[in-house]
Design a protein around this motif. Structure first.
Motif, PDB file in Angstrom:
ATOM      1  N   VAL A 170      33.728  45.837  31.223  1.00 63.86           N
ATOM      2  CA  VAL A 170      33.057  44.546  31.418  1.00 63.86           C
ATOM      3  C   VAL A 170      32.675  43.941  30.075  1.00 63.86           C
ATOM      4  O   VAL A 170      32.903  42.748  29.821  1.00 63.86           O
ATOM      5  CB  VAL A 170      31.807  44.718  32.309  1.00 63.86           C
ATOM      6  CG1 VAL A 170      30.979  43.426  32.324  1.00 63.86           C
ATOM      7  CG2 VAL A 170      32.214  45.097  33.730  1.00 63.86           C
ATOM      8  N   MET A 171      32.105  44.735  29.190  1.00 57.27           N
ATOM      9  CA  MET A 171      31.658  44.224  27.890  1.00 57.27           C
ATOM     10  C   MET A 171      32.832  43.833  26.994  1.00 57.27           C
ATOM     11  O   MET A 171      32.746  42.875  26.224  1.00 57.27           O
ATOM     12  CB  MET A 171      30.773  45.263  27.196  1.00 57.27           C
ATOM     13  CG  MET A 171      29.458  45.509  27.898  1.00 57.27           C
ATOM     14  SD  MET A 171      28.486  43.984  28.078  1.00 57.27           S
ATOM     15  CE  MET A 171      27.311  44.460  29.332  1.00 57.27           C
TER      16      MET A 171
ATOM     17  N   MET B  52      38.194  49.716  39.349  1.00 56.07           N
ATOM     18  CA  MET B  52      39.069  48.606  38.940  1.00 56.07           C
ATOM     19  C   MET B  52      39.570  48.779  37.506  1.00 56.07           C
ATOM     20  O   MET B  52      38.875  49.320  36.646  1.00 56.07           O
ATOM     21  CB  MET B  52      38.322  47.277  39.043  1.00 56.07           C
ATOM     22  CG  MET B  52      38.165  46.764  40.450  1.00 56.07           C
ATOM     23  SD  MET B  52      37.316  45.147  40.472  1.00 56.07           S
ATOM     24  CE  MET B  52      37.463  44.745  42.211  1.00 56.07           C
ATOM     25  N   SER B  53      40.780  48.277  37.288  1.00 57.12           N
ATOM     26  CA  SER B  53      41.351  48.289  35.941  1.00 57.12           C
ATOM     27  C   SER B  53      40.707  47.197  35.089  1.00 57.12           C
ATOM     28  O   SER B  53      40.062  46.281  35.610  1.00 57.12           O
ATOM     29  CB  SER B  53      42.860  48.050  36.006  1.00 57.12           C
ATOM     30  OG  SER B  53      43.119  46.722  36.474  1.00 57.12           O
TER      31      SER B  53
ATOM     32  N   GLN C 128      34.973  38.369  24.774  1.00 50.90           N
ATOM     33  CA  GLN C 128      35.929  37.295  24.493  1.00 50.90           C
ATOM     34  C   GLN C 128      35.342  35.923  24.806  1.00 50.90           C
ATOM     35  O   GLN C 128      35.937  34.908  24.477  1.00 50.90           O
ATOM     36  CB  GLN C 128      37.211  37.530  25.304  1.00 50.90           C
ATOM     37  CG  GLN C 128      37.922  38.832  24.947  1.00 50.90           C
ATOM     38  CD  GLN C 128      39.095  39.130  25.882  1.00 50.90           C
ATOM     39  OE1 GLN C 128      39.477  38.302  26.697  1.00 50.90           O
ATOM     40  NE2 GLN C 128      39.666  40.330  25.759  1.00 50.90           N
ATOM     41  N   SER C 129      34.204  35.918  25.476  1.00 53.82           N
ATOM     42  CA  SER C 129      33.498  34.661  25.738  1.00 53.82           C
ATOM     43  C   SER C 129      32.283  34.614  24.815  1.00 53.82           C
ATOM     44  O   SER C 129      32.103  35.478  23.961  1.00 53.82           O
ATOM     45  CB  SER C 129      33.049  34.592  27.198  1.00 53.82           C
ATOM     46  OG  SER C 129      32.042  35.562  27.435  1.00 53.82           O
ATOM     47  N   ARG C 130      31.444  33.619  25.004  1.00 58.04           N
ATOM     48  CA  ARG C 130      30.217  33.537  24.202  1.00 58.04           C
ATOM     49  C   ARG C 130      28.996  33.608  25.115  1.00 58.04           C
ATOM     50  O   ARG C 130      28.030  32.878  24.935  1.00 58.04           O
ATOM     51  CB  ARG C 130      30.216  32.249  23.373  1.00 58.04           C
ATOM     52  CG  ARG C 130      31.268  32.260  22.276  1.00 58.04           C
ATOM     53  CD  ARG C 130      31.149  31.061  21.364  1.00 58.04           C
ATOM     54  NE  ARG C 130      32.017  31.196  20.209  1.00 58.04           N
ATOM     55  CZ  ARG C 130      32.069  30.311  19.219  1.00 58.04           C
ATOM     56  NH1 ARG C 130      31.308  29.230  19.257  1.00 58.04           N
ATOM     57  NH2 ARG C 130      32.879  30.504  18.193  1.00 58.04           N
ATOM     58  N   LEU C 131      29.050  34.524  26.050  1.00 54.91           N
ATOM     59  CA  LEU C 131      27.965  34.695  26.997  1.00 54.91           C
ATOM     60  C   LEU C 131      27.169  35.954  26.663  1.00 54.91           C
ATOM     61  O   LEU C 131      27.735  36.949  26.210  1.00 54.91           O
ATOM     62  CB  LEU C 131      28.503  34.825  28.429  1.00 54.91           C
ATOM     63  CG  LEU C 131      28.802  33.525  29.204  1.00 54.91           C
ATOM     64  CD1 LEU C 131      29.906  32.720  28.538  1.00 54.91           C
ATOM     65  CD2 LEU C 131      29.184  33.869  30.647  1.00 54.91           C
TER      66      LEU C 131
ATOM     67  N   ILE D 237      39.273  43.462  36.313  1.00 54.53           N
ATOM     68  CA  ILE D 237      37.925  43.016  35.938  1.00 54.53           C
ATOM     69  C   ILE D 237      37.990  41.707  35.157  1.00 54.53           C
ATOM     70  O   ILE D 237      37.204  40.785  35.398  1.00 54.53           O
ATOM     71  CB  ILE D 237      37.216  44.117  35.120  1.00 54.53           C
ATOM     72  CG1 ILE D 237      36.864  45.297  36.034  1.00 54.53           C
ATOM     73  CG2 ILE D 237      35.963  43.573  34.435  1.00 54.53           C
ATOM     74  CD1 ILE D 237      36.315  46.510  35.296  1.00 54.53           C
ATOM     75  N   ALA D 238      38.953  41.614  34.242  1.00 49.71           N
ATOM     76  CA  ALA D 238      39.099  40.402  33.439  1.00 49.71           C
ATOM     77  C   ALA D 238      39.449  39.209  34.319  1.00 49.71           C
ATOM     78  O   ALA D 238      38.920  38.102  34.126  1.00 49.71           O
ATOM     79  CB  ALA D 238      40.176  40.606  32.373  1.00 49.71           C
TER      80      ALA D 238
END
Length: 323
Positions: A151-152, A111-112, A157-160, A116-117
């Motif tokens: 993925v990272m 996947m691109s 861009q989130s806070r997870l 993924i985003a």
């Protein structure tokens, strides 16, 4: 002679009292300052079985849950768990090496970054209140460095945080997160690869032993009836030196603050009452070999100094049943 024996007895009695006060105070300080080993437990595959999920929510609130984003009851479970103060993760489907049925929107190495985003952002929307993410299956995906870097990059861009379920030995998750703001944890023990209560208890004991050795450990299980029964019984009698925590509480404090991650205040274990603290200290002292050795030594010293006519000093004991 009688007066001398009386004065000697009084002097030894005062010495004994001071000695035991100082010793007890020292041991109390050691007991309270000894940090408990921390154990985090995450239950995966949540959102498909209402009855099992409700039983899961009856476990201690420090037990966290990982919800499959496309499950039919995932959002409702997340809302219930959030009201409890329970920590929630997104259980993101990732492609395995083996051939088996896959969840909708399973991430594949081919996947691109854009695809993924899209899938990850959709998952975040479907699992409200999540503070972390871990992989569902994913041996093919997590062993591919380039794919996990995508993925990272999206996750930064989130806070997870990301909990690596370690479904394959050569996982690239930690390496992929380098240079990003994503905090990473690793699973240490699977609780229920074999679905029996005895196996879950055995694996939980392994996790406890690892937590004692390393300072902390992460165990992952699933909402099987056998797992729920074993955990309900075992967590009710968790050893006094083990603290049940959420995965978010295992993150480095500086890293946590830098990424804005804050576990829900309600998810922290309820602080000990003074009575519970005293019971824990009593248990620690009652098991302390040094304490009993010194106790015997003082009894011997007392007998040598005061003779048979003087009553023996009281033996300090603790009720081992007071837990």
């Amino acid at each position: 002679m009688a007066k001398m024996q009386y004065l000697l007895s009084k002097r030894v009695n005062s010495f004994t009292l001071v000695f035991w006060v100082l010793l007890s105070f020292t041991l109390l300080l050691l007991a309270f300052n000894t940090q408990a080993a921390r154990l985090a437990i995450v239950i995966d595959d949540v959102g498909y079985r209402v009855n099992e999920d409700n039983k899961l929510l009856q476990l201690p609130v420090a037990v966290s849950i990982a919800i499959l984003p496309n499950s039919p009851y995932g959002k409702k479970v997340a809302e219930k768990a959030h009201l409890q103060g329970r920590e929630i993760l997104i259980h993101l489907p990732m492609a395995p090496l083996s051939q088996q049925p896959l969840e909708k929107d399973t991430l594949h190495p081919a996947m691109s970054r854009e695809e993924i985003a899209r899938i990850m952002q959709d998952a975040i929307q479907k699992v409200p209140y999540a503070v972390g993410m871990n992989n569902h299956m994913g041996s093919a995906m997590t062993s591919n460095l380039r794919s996990m870097e995508k993925v990272m990059q999206v996750l930064s861009q989130s806070r997870l945080y990301f909990l690596d379920s370690v479904t394959i030995g050569n996982t690239q998750v930690t390496k992929a997160a380098m240079g990003t703001s994503v905090p990473v944890l690793r699973r240490n023990v699977f609780l229920d690869n074999i679905q029996t209560e005895a196996e879950t208890r055995h694996q939980l004991n392994r996790a406890i032993a690892l937590a004692r050795k390393q300072g902390s450990a992460v165990a992952i299980g699933h909402p099987h009836p056998t797992t729920m029964r074993a955990l309900r019984q075992a967590l009710a009698v968790l050893p006094h030196d083990i603290e049940l925590v959420t995965p978010g509480m295992l993150l480095n404090d500086d890293q946590t603050a830098r990424n804005g991650i804050r576990p829900h205040k309600e998810a922290k274990p309820v602080p000990e009452t003074q009575w519970e603290s005293l019971k824990r200290v009593k248990k620690i002292l009652s098991d302390n070999a040094l304490f009993h050795t010194l106790n015997r030594y003082m009894q011997k010293l007392w007998g040598n100094q005061t003779g048979a006519q003087t009553p023996k000093a009281p033996v300090i004991t603790f009720n081992p049943n007071l837990r």
